[in-house]
Scaffold this active site. Structure first.
Site, short mmCIF file in Angstrom:
data_model
loop_
_atom_site.label_atom_id
_atom_site.label_comp_id
_atom_site.label_asym_id
_atom_site.label_seq_id
_atom_site.Cartn_x
_atom_site.Cartn_y
_atom_site.Cartn_z
N LYS A 161 0.83 -1.20 0.00
CA LYS A 161 0.00 0.00 0.00
C LYS A 161 0.87 1.26 0.00
O LYS A 161 2.08 1.20 0.27
CB LYS A 161 -0.93 -0.03 1.21
CG LYS A 161 -1.92 -1.21 1.19
CD LYS A 161 -2.86 -1.16 2.38
CE LYS A 161 -3.84 -2.33 2.38
NZ LYS A 161 -4.77 -2.26 3.54
N TYR A 185 -12.75 -3.64 -2.85
CA TYR A 185 -13.25 -3.44 -1.48
C TYR A 185 -14.78 -3.45 -1.44
O TYR A 185 -15.38 -2.75 -0.62
CB TYR A 185 -12.70 -2.13 -0.91
CG TYR A 185 -11.21 -2.19 -0.60
CD1 TYR A 185 -10.70 -3.16 0.27
CD2 TYR A 185 -10.32 -1.28 -1.16
CE1 TYR A 185 -9.35 -3.22 0.56
CE2 TYR A 185 -8.95 -1.33 -0.87
CZ TYR A 185 -8.48 -2.30 0.00
OH TYR A 185 -7.14 -2.37 0.29
P1 IDP Z 1 -7.86 -7.13 5.56
O1 IDP Z 1 -7.02 -6.11 4.79
O2 IDP Z 1 -7.14 -7.58 6.81
O3 IDP Z 1 -8.31 -8.27 4.70
P2 IDP Z 1 -10.55 -6.01 5.38
O4 IDP Z 1 -11.62 -6.13 6.42
O5 IDP Z 1 -10.73 -6.76 4.10
O6 IDP Z 1 -9.16 -6.38 6.09
O7 IDP Z 1 -10.39 -4.46 5.07
C1 IDP Z 1 -9.64 -4.03 3.97
C2 IDP Z 1 -8.85 -2.80 4.35
O8 IDP Z 1 -9.75 -1.74 4.70
C3 IDP Z 1 -7.98 -2.97 5.59
O9 IDP Z 1 -6.72 -3.57 5.31
C4 IDP Z 1 -7.83 -1.54 6.07
O10 IDP Z 1 -6.83 -0.86 5.33
C5 IDP Z 1 -9.19 -0.95 5.73
N1 IDP Z 1 -10.05 -1.00 6.92
C6 IDP Z 1 -10.73 -2.09 7.39
N2 IDP Z 1 -11.39 -1.79 8.53
C7 IDP Z 1 -11.13 -0.49 8.77
C8 IDP Z 1 -11.53 0.42 9.82
O11 IDP Z 1 -12.26 0.07 10.74
N3 IDP Z 1 -11.03 1.69 9.74
C9 IDP Z 1 -10.21 2.10 8.73
N4 IDP Z 1 -9.82 1.30 7.73
C10 IDP Z 1 -10.27 0.02 7.75
#
Ligand code: IDP
Ligand code: MG
Length: 155
Positions: free
Chosen positions: A10, A50
Site C-alpha cells: 500500500k 473493497y
Molecule cells: P484485511 O485487509 O485484513 O483483509 P478487510 O476487512 O478486508 O481487512 O479491510 C480491507 C482494508 O480496509 C484494511 O486492510 C484496512 O486498510 C481498511 N479497513 C478495514 N477496517 C477499517 C476500519 O475500521 N477503519 C479504517 N480502515 C479500515
C-alpha cells in the site's frame, strides 16, 4: 496444494520505504514471486476490490488513499500460500497484530496497515485475475525447488 495469492503493497509502505523489507520476507519464506508491478488503482477497481466495505464510514477515505498514490501488486505462489501469507501479514488492526507479522512489526494502524493479502483461495483467484493478465505471470523454475519442498509436497 500449490496456490497463488495477491498482495498489494500500500502507499504507506512505499512512503515509509518498507517495500524491500516486506518483499524480502516473502522471498525468505520460500514463496515464488510470479508477478510484480507498480500501478495506480482506478476508483472502479477500488470499489470492486473493497466491495465488502462500500457501506462503511471509512470507505471514502480508504478509496481516496488507495487510488491517489501508486501501489505495488504482486502474485506469489507456494503450498497453501493463501493461509501462509495471511499469517505472515497479521490481523487487520496492526495494533492487535502479533509481533513477527508484517503489520505487527511495521504498523500501528488499521487504515495504514502497509499491505493487502487475499483472504481465501476463492478470493485469491478473483484478485489475481483482477490485477494481472496471464502474460504478466511467469512460470519460471525455481532452482532451489527441491530444497523448499519434499517429494510428497510438490504438487
Ligand atoms: P484485511 O485487509 O485484513 O483483509 P478487510 O476487512 O478486508 O481487512 O479491510 C480491507 C482494508 O480496509 C484494511 O486492510 C484496512 O486498510 C481498511 N479497513 C478495514 N477496517 C477499517 C476500519 O475500521 N477503519 C479504517 N480502515 C479500515
Ligand atoms: Mg480483506
Amino acid at each position: 496444494m500449490m496456490e497463488r495469492t495477491l498482495l498489494l503493497l500500500k502507499p504507506d509502505a512505499i512512503q515509509r520505504k518498507l517495500i524491500g523489507k516486506i518483499i524480502t520476507r516473502f522471498e525468505k519464506k520460500g514463496l515464488r514471486i510470479i508477478g510484480i508491478k507498480m500501478l495506480k488503482l482506478s476508483k472502479e477497481n477500488a470499489k470492486e476490490h473493497y466491495s465488502h466495505l462500500l457501506d462503511k464510514p471509512f470507505y471514502p477515505g480508504l478509496e481516496e488513499f488507495m487510488t491517489n498514490h501508486p501501489i505495488i501488486a504482486m502474485v506469489v505462489e507456494g503450498q497453501e500460500c493463501v493461509e501462509v501469507v495471511r499469517k505472515m501479514v497479521g490481523v487487520t488492526n496492526a495494533r492487535k497484530a502479533e509481533s513477527g507479522t508484517i503489520r505487527g512489526d511495521y504498523s500501528l494502524s488499521t487504515g495504514r496497515n502497509t499491505i493487502h493479502a487475499s483472504d481465501s483461495p476463492e478470493t485469491a483467484k478473483k484478485e489475481v485475475a483482477r490485477f494481472f493478465s496471464e502474460d504478466e505471470l511467469f512460470e519460471y523454475k525455481l532452482a532451489v525447488f527441491e530444497y523448499l519442498y519434499a517429494e510428497d509436497e510438490r504438487e
